[in-house]
Enzyme design. Structure first.
Site, mmCIF file in Angstrom:
data_model
loop_
_atom_site.group_PDB
_atom_site.id
_atom_site.type_symbol
_atom_site.label_atom_id
_atom_site.label_comp_id
_atom_site.label_asym_id
_atom_site.label_seq_id
_atom_site.Cartn_x
_atom_site.Cartn_y
_atom_site.Cartn_z
ATOM 1 N N HIS A 133 -9.815 1.284 0.012
ATOM 2 C CA HIS A 133 -9.601 2.054 1.244
ATOM 3 C C HIS A 133 -10.905 2.082 2.040
ATOM 4 O O HIS A 133 -11.949 2.506 1.518
ATOM 5 C CB HIS A 133 -9.219 3.498 0.930
ATOM 6 C CG HIS A 133 -7.788 3.700 0.534
ATOM 7 N ND1 HIS A 133 -7.243 3.150 -0.586
ATOM 8 C CD2 HIS A 133 -6.785 4.406 1.137
ATOM 9 C CE1 HIS A 133 -5.961 3.514 -0.668
ATOM 10 N NE2 HIS A 133 -5.661 4.271 0.370
ATOM 11 N N ASP B 138 1.988 4.020 2.848
ATOM 12 C CA ASP B 138 0.917 4.893 2.345
ATOM 13 C C ASP B 138 1.476 6.029 1.467
ATOM 14 O O ASP B 138 1.470 5.900 0.242
ATOM 15 C CB ASP B 138 0.066 5.431 3.496
ATOM 16 C CG ASP B 138 -1.367 5.724 3.105
ATOM 17 O OD1 ASP B 138 -1.751 5.421 1.954
ATOM 18 O OD2 ASP B 138 -2.118 6.252 3.952
ATOM 19 N N ASP B 139 1.904 7.120 2.069
ATOM 20 C CA ASP B 139 2.435 8.275 1.324
ATOM 21 C C ASP B 139 3.672 8.761 2.079
ATOM 22 O O ASP B 139 3.607 9.753 2.834
ATOM 23 C CB ASP B 139 1.383 9.392 1.253
ATOM 24 C CG ASP B 139 0.104 8.939 0.576
ATOM 25 O OD1 ASP B 139 0.085 8.870 -0.656
ATOM 26 O OD2 ASP B 139 -0.870 8.625 1.301
ATOM 27 N N GLU C 227 -10.287 3.950 7.397
ATOM 28 C CA GLU C 227 -9.103 4.779 7.661
ATOM 29 C C GLU C 227 -9.543 5.965 8.513
ATOM 30 O O GLU C 227 -9.118 6.112 9.650
ATOM 31 C CB GLU C 227 -8.479 5.257 6.342
ATOM 32 C CG GLU C 227 -7.283 6.183 6.543
ATOM 33 C CD GLU C 227 -6.764 6.826 5.250
ATOM 34 O OE1 GLU C 227 -7.485 6.829 4.235
ATOM 35 O OE2 GLU C 227 -5.626 7.346 5.285
ATOM 36 N N HIS D 290 0.993 4.883 -2.448
ATOM 37 C CA HIS D 290 0.513 5.683 -3.588
ATOM 38 C C HIS D 290 1.730 6.302 -4.259
ATOM 39 O O HIS D 290 2.472 7.049 -3.609
ATOM 40 C CB HIS D 290 -0.430 6.782 -3.100
ATOM 41 C CG HIS D 290 -1.608 6.269 -2.344
ATOM 42 N ND1 HIS D 290 -2.856 6.155 -2.903
ATOM 43 C CD2 HIS D 290 -1.727 5.825 -1.064
ATOM 44 C CE1 HIS D 290 -3.699 5.682 -2.003
ATOM 45 N NE2 HIS D 290 -3.044 5.466 -0.874
ATOM 46 N N HIS E 256 0.834 -1.192 0.000
ATOM 47 C CA HIS E 256 0.000 0.000 0.000
ATOM 48 C C HIS E 256 0.877 1.253 0.000
ATOM 49 O O HIS E 256 1.268 1.762 1.054
ATOM 50 C CB HIS E 256 -0.898 -0.033 1.251
ATOM 51 C CG HIS E 256 -1.938 1.031 1.303
ATOM 52 N ND1 HIS E 256 -3.276 0.760 1.546
ATOM 53 C CD2 HIS E 256 -1.872 2.373 1.170
ATOM 54 C CE1 HIS E 256 -3.963 1.875 1.563
ATOM 55 N NE2 HIS E 256 -3.125 2.886 1.327
HETATM 56 N N1 LIG Z 1 -4.109 7.840 2.844
HETATM 57 C C1 LIG Z 1 -4.924 7.993 1.802
HETATM 58 N N2 LIG Z 1 -6.234 7.753 1.938
HETATM 59 C C2 LIG Z 1 -7.060 7.900 0.894
HETATM 60 N N3 LIG Z 1 -6.674 8.292 -0.308
HETATM 61 C C3 LIG Z 1 -5.383 8.550 -0.492
HETATM 62 N N4 LIG Z 1 -4.723 8.947 -1.587
HETATM 63 C C4 LIG Z 1 -3.444 9.070 -1.255
HETATM 64 N N5 LIG Z 1 -3.256 8.765 0.044
HETATM 65 C C5 LIG Z 1 -4.457 8.426 0.537
HETATM 66 ZN ZN LIG Z 2 -3.702 4.853 1.005
#
Ligand SMILES: Nc1ncnc2[nH]cnc12
Ligand SMILES: [Zn+2]
Length: 323
Positions: free
Chosen positions: A189, A270-271, A192, A13, A11
């Site tokens: 998703h 995640d990011d 969250e 992005h 996971h």
């Molecule tokens: N943590 C996240 N939750 C939902 N959409 C996303 N797009 C990029 N990061 C995200």
């Molecule tokens: Zn995500």
């Protein structure tokens, strides 16, 4: 120390993996201003909505095949140095289109970066096309139709990201049916920022084998039992959850409680630069919090590889690397 543990993440992005330094270099290339979302060498946002705006701002600066090749290669070589052997990246043709790039150029560029990183480090990677929930059901369906054509050999899954509090999961059922019928792996998703009902809706309407995050399912014991019974894998991103204030600290995070209830949990970033996360950081974070042994940490990697959207020969090779 978890550096020696072989790792995998399911996971991440890809646009969210661009470091501020790389985005600033892209901004110089295209004569753009990033001061609304980057200060010095960090992203600036204070809530999920602002995070999404910073994410979109960074994505808008990747405008060519070579830009995406560089991004994918940089990300993958970085995590290979943390002993990652496998990664799945979420790719968003809608973000590419907004930057003026065709899906073909976008996926080819990413594919070139993936191949270059594999040649340099041995890391394997697959791509999951995502639709963006807050762009609406038609856009998400278009992303699913694109994914179903298998526009690149490394596309193996379909998912949905974006603002979880937008619309109802049921609005997106058709998109997921299209992707499932095409034989793609399914993840979504849920749980969250929204609560257990969001995870239940995802299970009922989308029938995913994996859920992105899913951590707020922990608030409902029946749902936790259902996740365990059905073997649904959670792509848990603890650093992301802390950065977005879903939990105040790691000891309040439900990762270990879910694991003890028999839910299949995995670790992802995640990011990464937005949340000061990385796959190496996530492994260390949970090891420090709950004192897992190396064998238990390798177990999380094994769960990831068993749940990966990858062909069986490659899965066997990856599992063989875990010793
Ligand atoms: N943590 C996240 N939750 C939902 N959409 C996303 N797009 C990029 N990061 C995200
Ligand atoms: Zn995500």
């Amino acid at each position: 120390m978890t550096l020696n543990v072989k790792k995998a993440e399911l996971h991440c992005h890809i646009e969210g993996a661009a470091s501020p330094a790389l985005v600033k270099a892209q901004a110089r290339k295209y004569g753009a201003d990033v001061s609304t979302f980057i200060a010095d060498d960090h992203y600036v946002w204070s809530d999920f909505t602002e995070f999404l705006a910073a994410y979109d701002g960074a994505a808008a600066l990747f405008r060519s095949e070579e830009d995406y090749a560089l991004l994918a290669r940089t990300y993958l070589e970085g995590i290979a140095a943390q002993n990652a052997i496998y990664a799945e990246i979420f790719v968003s043709p809608d973000h590419a289109a907004a930057a003026g790039l065709t899906a073909e150029a976008y996926l080819n560029g990413l594919g070139e970066g993936i191949e270059a990183a594999r040649s340099a480090t041995g890391i394997e990677c697959r791509m999951i096309i995502v639709g963006v929930r807050h762009l609406g059901a038609e856009k998400v369906e278009a992303a699913a139709r694109l994914a179903a054509t298998r526009p690149h050999s490394l596309i193996t899954g379909f998912g949905m990201a974006g603002e979880e509090r937008f619309g109802r999961v049921a609005d997106f059922t058709r998109a997921f049916d299209i992707a499932r019928d095409a034989g793609l792996g399914i993840t979504i998703h849920a749980g969250e920022l929204a609560g257990p009902e969001s995870v239940r809706d995802a299970l009922d309407h989308v029938r995913p084998s994996r859920i992105g995050h899913g951590v707020r399912a922990s608030e409902d014991p029946d749902l936790v039992r259902r996740l365990a019974d059905e073997g649904v894998v959670l792509e848990v991103c603890p650093g992301s959850n802390l950065a977005l204030n879903v939990y105040p600290d790691i000891t309040s995070h439900p990762f270990d409680a879910l694991r003890r209830e028999g839910v299949k949990v995995t670790l992802s970033s995640d990011d990464p630069p937005h949340f000061h996360s990385s796959i190496g950081h996530e492994y260390q974070l949970v090891a420090d919090a709950w004192g897992y042994s190396s064998a238990e940490m390798t177990g999380f990697t094994k769960t990831s590889i068993e749940a990966a959207f990858v062909d069986e020969p490659t899965r066997e090779i990856l599992l063989g690397q875990l010793g």
